[in-house]
Design a protein around this motif. Structure first.
Motif, PDB file in Angstrom:
ATOM      1  N   VAL A  36      46.328  22.915  50.308  1.00  0.00           N
ATOM      2  CA  VAL A  36      47.538  23.680  49.961  1.00  0.00           C
ATOM      3  C   VAL A  36      48.035  24.417  51.204  1.00  0.00           C
ATOM      4  CG1 VAL A  36      48.497  25.486  48.483  1.00  0.00           C
ATOM      5  CG2 VAL A  36      46.718  23.965  47.588  1.00  0.00           C
ATOM      6  N   GLU A  37      49.237  24.035  51.643  1.00  0.00           N
ATOM      7  CA  GLU A  37      49.830  24.605  52.858  1.00  0.00           C
ATOM      8  C   GLU A  37      49.893  26.129  52.781  1.00  0.00           C
ATOM      9  OE1 GLU A  37      51.603  23.401  55.700  1.00  0.00           O
ATOM     10  OE2 GLU A  37      50.704  21.422  55.313  1.00  0.00           O
ATOM     11  N   GLY A  38      49.384  26.778  53.798  1.00  0.00           N
ATOM     12  CA  GLY A  38      49.545  28.234  53.913  1.00  0.00           C
ATOM     13  C   GLY A  38      48.512  29.037  53.146  1.00  0.00           C
ATOM     14  N   MET A  39      47.963  28.488  52.077  1.00  0.00           N
ATOM     15  CA  MET A  39      47.054  29.292  51.233  1.00  0.00           C
ATOM     16  C   MET A  39      45.791  29.743  51.968  1.00  0.00           C
ATOM     17  SD  MET A  39      44.212  29.017  49.206  1.00  0.00           S
ATOM     18  CE  MET A  39      43.999  27.492  48.304  1.00  0.00           C
ATOM     19  N   PRO A  40      45.068  28.807  52.623  1.00  0.00           N
ATOM     20  CA  PRO A  40      43.868  29.299  53.330  1.00  0.00           C
ATOM     21  C   PRO A  40      44.229  30.244  54.479  1.00  0.00           C
ATOM     22  CG  PRO A  40      44.239  26.962  53.778  1.00  0.00           C
ATOM     23  CD  PRO A  40      45.188  27.347  52.691  1.00  0.00           C
ATOM     24  N   GLN A  41      45.374  29.958  55.125  1.00  0.00           N
ATOM     25  CA  GLN A  41      45.816  30.860  56.208  1.00  0.00           C
ATOM     26  C   GLN A  41      46.071  32.265  55.638  1.00  0.00           C
ATOM     27  OE1 GLN A  41      46.843  27.681  55.829  1.00  0.00           O
ATOM     28  NE2 GLN A  41      46.950  26.704  57.820  1.00  0.00           N
ATOM     29  N   GLY A  42      46.722  32.289  54.479  1.00  0.00           N
ATOM     30  CA  GLY A  42      47.049  33.589  53.858  1.00  0.00           C
ATOM     31  C   GLY A  42      45.791  34.336  53.452  1.00  0.00           C
ATOM     32  N   GLN A  64      44.701  23.194  57.608  1.00  0.00           N
ATOM     33  CA  GLN A  64      44.856  21.934  56.865  1.00  0.00           C
ATOM     34  C   GLN A  64      44.359  20.774  57.722  1.00  0.00           C
ATOM     35  OE1 GLN A  64      47.604  24.323  56.391  1.00  0.00           O
ATOM     36  NE2 GLN A  64      46.527  24.640  54.463  1.00  0.00           N
ATOM     37  N   ASP A  65      43.635  21.093  58.800  1.00  0.00           N
ATOM     38  CA  ASP A  65      43.216  20.058  59.744  1.00  0.00           C
ATOM     39  C   ASP A  65      41.693  20.058  59.869  1.00  0.00           C
ATOM     40  OD1 ASP A  65      42.770  18.379  61.859  1.00  0.00           O
ATOM     41  OD2 ASP A  65      44.432  19.162  63.072  1.00  0.00           O
ATOM     42  N   TYR A  66      41.072  18.915  59.511  1.00  0.00           N
ATOM     43  CA  TYR A  66      39.601  18.845  59.556  1.00  0.00           C
ATOM     44  C   TYR A  66      39.044  19.077  60.960  1.00  0.00           C
ATOM     45  CZ  TYR A  66      38.530  17.623  54.747  1.00  0.00           C
ATOM     46  OH  TYR A  66      38.340  17.684  53.391  1.00  0.00           O
ATOM     47  N   LYS A  67      39.872  18.845  61.991  1.00  0.00           N
ATOM     48  CA  LYS A  67      39.392  19.067  63.369  1.00  0.00           C
ATOM     49  C   LYS A  67      38.817  20.464  63.534  1.00  0.00           C
ATOM     50  CE  LYS A  67      42.266  16.179  66.313  1.00  0.00           C
ATOM     51  NZ  LYS A  67      43.700  16.095  65.996  1.00  0.00           N
TER      52      LYS A  67
END
Ligand code: A3D
Length: 321
Positions: A36-42, A64-67
Protein backbone atom coordinates in the motif's frame (compact mmCIF):
# COMPACT_ATOMS: atom_id res chain seq x y z
CA UNK A 1 29.65 -2.14 15.20
CA UNK A 2 26.72 -1.93 12.78
CA UNK A 3 23.24 -1.83 14.21
CA UNK A 4 21.02 -4.84 13.72
CA UNK A 5 18.39 -4.53 11.01
CA UNK A 6 14.83 -5.84 11.14
CA UNK A 7 12.55 -6.02 8.10
CA UNK A 8 8.79 -6.16 8.57
CA UNK A 9 6.92 -7.50 5.54
CA UNK A 10 3.36 -6.29 5.98
CA UNK A 11 2.63 -3.00 7.68
CA UNK A 12 -0.91 -3.62 8.88
CA UNK A 13 -2.15 -4.04 12.43
CA UNK A 14 0.55 -6.46 13.62
CA UNK A 15 3.25 -4.79 11.50
CA UNK A 16 2.61 -1.41 13.13
CA UNK A 17 2.89 -2.78 16.66
CA UNK A 18 6.00 -4.75 15.68
CA UNK A 19 7.66 -1.56 14.43
CA UNK A 20 6.83 0.35 17.59
CA UNK A 21 8.10 -2.45 19.85
CA UNK A 22 11.34 -2.77 17.83
CA UNK A 23 11.87 0.96 18.24
CA UNK A 24 10.96 1.17 21.94
CA UNK A 25 13.36 -1.70 22.70
CA UNK A 26 16.03 -0.38 20.30
CA UNK A 27 16.34 -3.85 18.74
CA UNK A 28 17.76 -2.32 15.58
CA UNK A 29 16.90 -0.25 12.52
CA UNK A 30 13.54 -1.13 11.02
CA UNK A 31 12.32 -1.29 7.42
CA UNK A 32 8.61 -1.82 6.87
CA UNK A 33 7.55 -3.12 3.44
CA UNK A 34 3.92 -3.02 2.31
CA UNK A 35 2.26 -2.88 -1.09
CA UNK A 36 0.00 0.00 0.00
CA UNK A 37 1.61 3.21 -1.27
CA UNK A 38 2.57 5.62 1.50
CA UNK A 39 1.17 3.56 4.39
CA UNK A 40 4.43 2.07 5.70
CA UNK A 41 6.15 5.42 5.14
CA UNK A 42 3.41 7.13 7.15
CA UNK A 43 3.54 4.62 10.02
CA UNK A 44 7.32 4.78 10.26
CA UNK A 45 7.29 8.60 10.19
CA UNK A 46 4.67 8.59 12.93
CA UNK A 47 6.74 6.25 15.13
CA UNK A 48 9.96 8.20 14.41
CA UNK A 49 8.27 11.38 15.59
CA UNK A 50 7.64 9.70 18.95
CA UNK A 51 11.38 9.03 19.39
CA UNK A 52 12.21 12.28 21.24
CA UNK A 53 9.37 11.53 23.67
CA UNK A 54 10.22 7.86 24.20
CA UNK A 55 13.96 8.34 23.79
CA UNK A 56 14.91 5.73 21.22
CA UNK A 57 17.60 5.98 18.53
CA UNK A 58 16.83 3.80 15.55
CA UNK A 59 16.29 4.46 11.85
CA UNK A 60 12.79 3.73 10.60
CA UNK A 61 11.95 3.42 6.92
CA UNK A 62 8.80 2.56 5.00
CA UNK A 63 9.09 1.12 1.51
CA UNK A 64 7.44 -0.51 -1.51
CA UNK A 65 10.80 -1.80 -2.75
CA UNK A 66 12.22 -5.16 -1.60
CA UNK A 67 15.74 -3.81 -2.22
CA UNK A 68 15.43 -1.92 1.04
CA UNK A 69 15.29 -5.10 3.13
CA UNK A 70 18.83 -6.05 2.04
CA UNK A 71 21.13 -6.94 4.90
CA UNK A 72 18.33 -7.64 7.38
CA UNK A 73 19.23 -9.83 10.34
CA UNK A 74 15.61 -10.68 11.07
CA UNK A 75 12.56 -10.58 8.78
CA UNK A 76 9.06 -10.80 10.28
CA UNK A 77 6.25 -11.57 7.83
CA UNK A 78 2.68 -10.48 8.52
CA UNK A 79 1.64 -9.86 4.91
CA UNK A 80 -1.74 -11.41 4.23
CA UNK A 81 -5.40 -11.18 5.11
CA UNK A 82 -6.54 -11.59 8.71
CA UNK A 83 -9.72 -13.44 9.74
CA UNK A 84 -13.15 -11.89 9.98
CA UNK A 85 -15.91 -13.24 12.25
CA UNK A 86 -17.05 -16.70 11.13
CA UNK A 87 -13.82 -17.48 9.26
CA UNK A 88 -11.32 -20.14 10.27
CA UNK A 89 -7.59 -19.53 9.80
CA UNK A 90 -7.65 -22.19 7.08
CA UNK A 91 -10.12 -20.10 5.03
CA UNK A 92 -7.25 -17.69 4.34
CA UNK A 93 -5.02 -20.21 2.59
CA UNK A 94 -5.82 -19.43 -1.05
CA UNK A 95 -5.26 -15.66 -0.86
CA UNK A 96 -2.41 -15.78 1.61
CA UNK A 97 -0.49 -18.46 -0.33
CA UNK A 98 -0.33 -16.11 -3.30
CA UNK A 99 0.80 -13.23 -1.10
CA UNK A 100 3.39 -15.44 0.64
CA UNK A 101 4.78 -16.56 -2.71
CA UNK A 102 5.63 -12.99 -3.70
CA UNK A 103 6.93 -12.14 -0.22
CA UNK A 104 9.20 -15.19 -0.10
CA UNK A 105 10.62 -14.35 -3.52
CA UNK A 106 11.50 -10.87 -2.21
CA UNK A 107 13.19 -12.32 0.87
CA UNK A 108 15.07 -14.88 -1.22
CA UNK A 109 16.45 -12.18 -3.48
CA UNK A 110 17.36 -9.53 -0.92
CA UNK A 111 17.64 -11.07 2.56
CA UNK A 112 18.68 -14.72 2.13
CA UNK A 113 20.82 -14.65 5.28
CA UNK A 114 18.08 -13.43 7.60
CA UNK A 115 16.28 -15.30 10.35
CA UNK A 116 12.66 -15.32 9.21
CA UNK A 117 9.63 -15.36 11.51
CA UNK A 118 6.29 -15.93 9.77
CA UNK A 119 3.07 -14.81 11.45
CA UNK A 120 0.66 -14.85 8.46
CA UNK A 121 -2.12 -17.44 8.69
CA UNK A 122 -2.75 -20.30 8.25
CA UNK A 123 0.55 -20.27 10.09
CA UNK A 124 1.81 -23.82 9.69
CA UNK A 125 1.18 -23.77 5.94
CA UNK A 126 2.54 -20.25 5.40
CA UNK A 127 5.84 -20.97 7.15
CA UNK A 128 6.21 -24.17 5.10
CA UNK A 129 5.65 -22.24 1.89
CA UNK A 130 7.99 -19.43 2.91
CA UNK A 131 10.84 -21.87 3.61
CA UNK A 132 10.22 -23.78 0.38
CA UNK A 133 10.40 -20.68 -1.80
CA UNK A 134 13.21 -18.85 -0.01
CA UNK A 135 15.34 -21.99 0.29
CA UNK A 136 16.68 -20.55 3.57
CA UNK A 137 17.73 -23.43 5.88
CA UNK A 138 14.92 -24.77 8.06
CA UNK A 139 16.60 -23.63 11.29
CA UNK A 140 16.35 -20.03 10.08
CA UNK A 141 12.69 -20.00 8.99
CA UNK A 142 10.14 -20.43 11.77
CA UNK A 143 6.60 -19.49 12.64
CA UNK A 144 5.21 -17.56 15.57
CA UNK A 145 2.17 -19.13 17.16
CA UNK A 146 3.22 -21.06 20.26
CA UNK A 147 4.48 -18.04 22.21
CA UNK A 148 1.07 -16.42 21.78
CA UNK A 149 -0.99 -19.58 22.39
CA UNK A 150 1.08 -20.28 25.51
CA UNK A 151 0.73 -16.69 26.70
CA UNK A 152 -3.03 -16.93 26.34
CA UNK A 153 -3.06 -20.16 28.39
CA UNK A 154 -0.84 -18.53 31.05
CA UNK A 155 -3.08 -15.46 31.18
CA UNK A 156 -6.19 -17.53 31.88
CA UNK A 157 -4.37 -19.56 34.56
CA UNK A 158 -3.09 -16.41 36.29
CA UNK A 159 -6.58 -14.88 36.29
CA UNK A 160 -8.12 -18.09 37.64
CA UNK A 161 -5.60 -18.49 40.47
CA UNK A 162 -5.21 -14.80 41.30
CA UNK A 163 -1.42 -14.86 40.81
CA UNK A 164 0.92 -12.76 38.71
CA UNK A 165 1.28 -13.79 35.08
CA UNK A 166 5.03 -13.54 35.69
CA UNK A 167 4.91 -16.62 37.91
CA UNK A 168 2.95 -18.85 35.56
CA UNK A 169 4.69 -21.23 33.17
CA UNK A 170 2.42 -22.76 30.56
CA UNK A 171 3.05 -24.11 27.09
CA UNK A 172 1.12 -25.26 24.05
CA UNK A 173 2.47 -27.58 21.37
CA UNK A 174 1.27 -28.58 17.92
CA UNK A 175 -0.32 -26.62 15.10
CA UNK A 176 -1.82 -23.14 15.37
CA UNK A 177 -5.39 -24.32 15.04
CA UNK A 178 -8.24 -25.28 17.29
CA UNK A 179 -6.51 -28.67 17.82
CA UNK A 180 -3.43 -27.14 19.46
CA UNK A 181 -2.13 -28.97 22.55
CA UNK A 182 -2.08 -26.97 25.81
CA UNK A 183 0.15 -29.00 28.17
CA UNK A 184 -1.85 -29.21 31.39
CA UNK A 185 0.62 -31.55 33.13
CA UNK A 186 3.47 -29.06 32.86
CA UNK A 187 1.53 -25.89 33.67
CA UNK A 188 2.88 -24.49 36.93
CA UNK A 189 3.02 -21.52 39.25
CA UNK A 190 6.69 -21.24 40.22
CA UNK A 191 6.99 -24.99 39.66
CA UNK A 192 3.85 -25.91 41.65
CA UNK A 193 1.50 -27.86 39.35
CA UNK A 194 -1.53 -25.78 38.40
CA UNK A 195 -3.79 -28.82 38.71
CA UNK A 196 -2.73 -29.25 42.35
CA UNK A 197 -3.61 -25.62 43.09
CA UNK A 198 -6.96 -25.96 41.31
CA UNK A 199 -7.73 -29.14 43.27
CA UNK A 200 -7.04 -27.34 46.55
CA UNK A 201 -9.36 -24.55 45.45
CA UNK A 202 -12.22 -26.60 44.00
CA UNK A 203 -11.75 -30.33 44.73
CA UNK A 204 -10.68 -32.83 42.08
CA UNK A 205 -13.82 -32.98 39.96
CA UNK A 206 -14.48 -29.25 39.60
CA UNK A 207 -10.72 -28.60 39.14
CA UNK A 208 -10.82 -30.79 36.04
CA UNK A 209 -13.79 -28.85 34.66
CA UNK A 210 -12.11 -25.50 35.33
CA UNK A 211 -8.94 -26.64 33.56
CA UNK A 212 -10.93 -28.01 30.63
CA UNK A 213 -12.63 -24.64 30.26
CA UNK A 214 -9.25 -22.86 30.24
CA UNK A 215 -7.89 -25.31 27.65
CA UNK A 216 -10.93 -24.71 25.46
CA UNK A 217 -10.68 -20.94 25.85
CA UNK A 218 -6.98 -21.12 24.89
CA UNK A 219 -7.75 -23.13 21.76
CA UNK A 220 -10.47 -20.70 20.70
CA UNK A 221 -8.77 -17.53 22.00
CA UNK A 222 -7.97 -16.12 18.56
CA UNK A 223 -11.62 -16.42 17.54
CA UNK A 224 -12.75 -14.76 20.78
CA UNK A 225 -10.76 -11.65 19.84
CA UNK A 226 -11.96 -11.78 16.21
CA UNK A 227 -15.59 -11.90 17.39
CA UNK A 228 -15.07 -8.82 19.56
CA UNK A 229 -13.06 -6.77 17.05
CA UNK A 230 -15.28 -7.72 14.08
CA UNK A 231 -12.87 -6.14 11.56
CA UNK A 232 -9.72 -8.22 12.01
CA UNK A 233 -7.79 -10.41 14.42
CA UNK A 234 -5.51 -10.02 17.44
CA UNK A 235 -2.51 -7.81 16.85
CA UNK A 236 -0.92 -6.60 20.09
CA UNK A 237 -0.22 -10.06 21.50
CA UNK A 238 0.99 -11.64 18.24
CA UNK A 239 3.42 -8.73 17.81
CA UNK A 240 4.75 -9.04 21.38
CA UNK A 241 5.20 -12.76 20.85
CA UNK A 242 7.21 -12.39 17.64
CA UNK A 243 9.34 -9.69 19.27
CA UNK A 244 10.30 -12.12 22.07
CA UNK A 245 11.49 -14.56 19.39
CA UNK A 246 13.33 -11.89 17.37
CA UNK A 247 15.02 -10.52 20.49
CA UNK A 248 16.23 -13.97 21.52
CA UNK A 249 17.92 -14.38 18.13
CA UNK A 250 19.26 -10.82 17.83
CA UNK A 251 20.75 -10.91 21.35
CA UNK A 252 21.63 -14.63 21.31
CA UNK A 253 19.58 -15.09 24.47
CA UNK A 254 18.93 -18.79 23.85
CA UNK A 255 15.44 -18.50 25.27
CA UNK A 256 13.26 -21.60 25.18
CA UNK A 257 10.18 -20.52 23.27
CA UNK A 258 7.39 -22.59 21.75
CA UNK A 259 8.19 -22.16 18.06
CA UNK A 260 6.74 -23.52 14.84
CA UNK A 261 9.83 -25.49 13.73
CA UNK A 262 10.62 -27.97 10.98
CA UNK A 263 10.70 -31.41 12.58
CA UNK A 264 12.86 -34.31 11.46
CA UNK A 265 11.71 -37.07 13.77
CA UNK A 266 11.23 -34.99 16.92
CA UNK A 267 7.97 -35.84 18.72
CA UNK A 268 7.47 -38.52 16.06
CA UNK A 269 6.94 -35.95 13.28
CA UNK A 270 8.97 -35.98 10.09
CA UNK A 271 9.10 -33.28 7.42
CA UNK A 272 6.48 -30.86 8.77
CA UNK A 273 6.48 -27.55 10.63
CA UNK A 274 4.86 -27.99 14.05
CA UNK A 275 4.98 -26.04 17.33
CA UNK A 276 7.58 -27.37 19.81
CA UNK A 277 9.87 -25.87 22.48
CA UNK A 278 12.98 -24.52 20.77
CA UNK A 279 16.17 -22.78 21.85
CA UNK A 280 16.42 -19.57 19.82
CA UNK A 281 19.84 -17.95 19.50
CA UNK A 282 22.10 -16.28 16.97
CA UNK A 283 22.15 -19.44 14.83
CA UNK A 284 18.35 -19.53 14.73
CA UNK A 285 16.74 -22.71 16.04
CA UNK A 286 19.73 -24.08 17.94
CA UNK A 287 17.99 -27.00 19.61
CA UNK A 288 14.56 -28.56 19.94
CA UNK A 289 13.84 -29.71 23.47
CA UNK A 290 12.18 -33.11 23.46
CA UNK A 291 10.40 -34.83 26.30
CA UNK A 292 7.98 -37.70 26.68
CA UNK A 293 4.30 -37.05 26.08
CA UNK A 294 1.82 -39.26 27.89
CA UNK A 295 -0.76 -41.22 25.88
CA UNK A 296 -3.41 -38.50 26.07
CA UNK A 297 -0.99 -35.73 25.09
CA UNK A 298 0.39 -37.84 22.25
CA UNK A 299 -3.13 -38.46 20.95
CA UNK A 300 -3.84 -34.70 20.98
CA UNK A 301 -0.50 -34.03 19.28
CA UNK A 302 -1.26 -36.63 16.60
CA UNK A 303 -4.63 -34.99 15.92
CA UNK A 304 -3.07 -31.54 15.70
CA UNK A 305 -0.29 -32.76 13.41
CA UNK A 306 -2.85 -34.51 11.18
CA UNK A 307 -4.63 -31.16 10.76
CA UNK A 308 -1.33 -29.46 9.86
CA UNK A 309 -0.49 -32.19 7.34
CA UNK A 310 -3.89 -31.90 5.67
CA UNK A 311 -3.44 -28.17 5.22
CA UNK A 312 0.19 -28.28 4.11
CA UNK A 313 -0.48 -31.14 1.69
CA UNK A 314 -3.19 -29.03 0.03
CA UNK A 315 -0.69 -26.25 -0.78
CA UNK A 316 0.50 -27.73 -4.08
CA UNK A 317 -2.97 -27.99 -5.56
CA UNK A 318 -3.84 -24.47 -4.33
CA UNK A 319 -0.76 -22.96 -5.92
CA UNK A 320 -1.18 -24.87 -9.19
CA UNK A 321 -4.97 -24.61 -9.33
P1 A3D B 1 -3.62 -6.53 8.33
O1 A3D B 1 -3.80 -5.42 9.29
O2 A3D B 1 -4.63 -6.72 7.27
O3 A3D B 1 -2.17 -6.38 7.68
C1 A3D B 1 -1.75 -7.18 6.63
C2 A3D B 1 -0.92 -6.30 5.72
O4 A3D B 1 -0.41 -7.12 4.66
C3 A3D B 1 -1.72 -5.16 5.05
O5 A3D B 1 -1.16 -3.92 5.40
C4 A3D B 1 -1.58 -5.44 3.57
O6 A3D B 1 -1.46 -4.28 2.77
C5 A3D B 1 -0.29 -6.26 3.55
N1 A3D B 1 -0.13 -7.03 2.31
C6 A3D B 1 -1.07 -7.63 1.55
N2 A3D B 1 -0.50 -8.19 0.48
C7 A3D B 1 0.83 -7.95 0.58
C8 A3D B 1 1.95 -8.28 -0.22
N3 A3D B 1 1.81 -8.98 -1.35
N4 A3D B 1 3.16 -7.85 0.17
C9 A3D B 1 3.32 -7.15 1.31
N5 A3D B 1 2.29 -6.81 2.11
C10 A3D B 1 1.07 -7.20 1.74
O7 A3D B 1 -3.51 -7.94 9.13
P2 A3D B 1 -2.84 -8.22 10.56
O8 A3D B 1 -1.57 -7.45 10.66
O9 A3D B 1 -3.88 -8.09 11.61
O10 A3D B 1 -2.54 -9.79 10.40
C11 A3D B 1 -1.56 -10.23 9.49
C12 A3D B 1 -1.57 -11.75 9.37
O11 A3D B 1 -1.23 -12.34 10.63
C13 A3D B 1 -2.94 -12.36 8.99
O12 A3D B 1 -2.76 -13.40 8.07
C14 A3D B 1 -3.46 -12.91 10.32
O13 A3D B 1 -4.36 -13.98 10.14
C15 A3D B 1 -2.17 -13.37 10.96
N6 A3D B 1 -2.21 -13.56 12.41
C16 A3D B 1 -1.46 -14.57 12.91
C17 A3D B 1 -1.45 -14.78 14.28
C18 A3D B 1 -0.61 -15.89 14.83
O14 A3D B 1 -0.44 -15.99 16.03
C19 A3D B 1 0.00 -16.87 13.94
C20 A3D B 1 -2.18 -13.96 15.13
C21 A3D B 1 -2.94 -12.94 14.57
C22 A3D B 1 -2.95 -12.73 13.21
Amino acid sequence: MARKKIALIGGGQIGGVLAQLCALRELGDVVMFDIVEGMPQGKMLDIAEASPVDGFDVCLQGTQDYKDIAGSDVVIVTAGLPRKPGMSRDDLIVTNSKIMTSVAEGIKQYAPNAFVIVISNPLDAMVTLCQKITGIPHNRVVGQAGVLDSARFATFIAWELGVSVKDVVAMTLGGHGDDMVPLVRYASVQGIPVMELLEQKYGAEKAKEVMEAMVKRTRLAGGEVVALLKTGSAFYSPASSAIAMAESVLKDQKRVLPTCCYLQGEFGVNGYYVGVPAVLGEKGVENILQFKLDAEEQAMMDKSVAAVKGLVDSLDSILNG
